[in-house]
Design a protein around this motif. Structure first.
Motif, short mmCIF file in Angstrom:
data_model
loop_
_atom_site.label_atom_id
_atom_site.label_comp_id
_atom_site.label_asym_id
_atom_site.label_seq_id
_atom_site.Cartn_x
_atom_site.Cartn_y
_atom_site.Cartn_z
N UNK A 64 0.84 -1.19 0.00
CA UNK A 64 0.00 0.00 0.00
C UNK A 64 0.89 1.25 0.00
N UNK A 65 0.35 2.41 -0.42
CA UNK A 65 1.14 3.65 -0.37
C UNK A 65 1.68 3.91 1.03
N UNK A 66 2.99 4.19 1.09
CA UNK A 66 3.62 4.45 2.38
C UNK A 66 3.99 3.21 3.16
N UNK A 67 3.73 2.04 2.59
CA UNK A 67 4.00 0.78 3.29
C UNK A 67 5.14 0.05 2.58
N UNK A 68 6.08 -0.48 3.36
CA UNK A 68 7.16 -1.26 2.77
C UNK A 68 6.62 -2.60 2.30
N UNK A 69 7.07 -3.09 1.14
CA UNK A 69 6.62 -4.40 0.68
C UNK A 69 7.25 -5.51 1.52
N UNK A 70 6.58 -6.62 1.57
CA UNK A 70 7.16 -7.83 2.17
C UNK A 70 8.06 -8.46 1.11
N UNK A 71 9.31 -8.69 1.44
CA UNK A 71 10.27 -9.26 0.50
C UNK A 71 11.02 -10.39 1.19
#
Length: 222
Positions: free
Chosen positions: A156-163
């Protein structure tokens, strides 16, 4: 004759005691059910974990370390106990253990923040859909990550992706925890946790709960 029988009795008791101790050691396979807290210092971080969550016997003592390895069962996120021995010993192929390593931060960016500047350069643009908005990207030949895929969530905007990086093929089938993810926290502390690929479908809960659990054991601000 009386002294001879006393000696036999003493030997029998000794053998019984040693046998019981050795049997208990084998059954625990290096684990301990002790919940005695141990205080470990890594850099400017103080970590307090019970002995039954500390993976290696030699590390179950207070002191300064460069690295600490702990393990916990999912979803309870608790350490070893006799009633959880099947999970910790992987009886019948059980895959419920998370392996967590703490060490001083070596890179300024953690895995989520390495996605754009680093991983995008070495993964293929084409991806395959996975559970819960996960996309799997193969690494390019010569990247140094052959035999692995990169699992990336939509963010989501402003949220770090799960990687996370995950092994593939035979290596993945044989590994107890073929996926790994690292997070920077504390005072320049890096946490890497390895987990079964089956938990990718619960990545939101997994990441949230492990952060919460670790926060309980680190005295420096996260």
């Amino acid at each position: 004759m009386f002294q001879f029988f006393l000696l036999l009795l003493a030997l029998s008791i000794g053998i019984l005691f040693v046998g019981q101790w050795y049997g208990d050691t084998l059954s625990e396979a290096g684990h301990t059910a002790s919940t005695k807290p141990r205080e470990i210092v890594i850099g400017n971080n103080v970590l307090t974990f019970p002995e039954n969550m500390i993976r290696f016997k030699a590390a179950r003592q207070d002191g300064v370390r460069q690295r600490l390895d702990v393990y916990m069962v999912w979803p309870e996120l608790e350490g070893y106990s006799p009633d959880r021995s099947d999970d910790f010993n992987h009886v019948d192929g059980s895959r419920r253990i998370l392996f967590v390593t703490f060490e001083e931060q070596m890179m300024s960016r953690d895995m989520s923040n390495r996605l754009e500047p680093v991983y995008r350069q070495v993964i293929e643009a084409h991806s395959v859909g996975g559970p819960e908005s996960i996309r799997f990207h193969r690494f390019k030949q010569g990247s140094g990550y052959e035999g692995e895929v990169l699992a990336v969530s939509a963010s989501e905007p402003g949220e770090d992706p799960f990687v996370a990086r995950c092994l593939t093929g035979t290596a993945a089938r044989e590994a107890l925890a073929p996926c790994e993810r690292d997070i920077n926290l504390g005072n320049r502390l890096s946490m890497t946790y390895r987990f079964p690929a089956s938990l990718l479908g619960q990545w939101r809960l997994l990441d949230k709960d492990i952060r919460r659990k670790v926060a309980e054991h680190i005295k420096t601000p996260l």
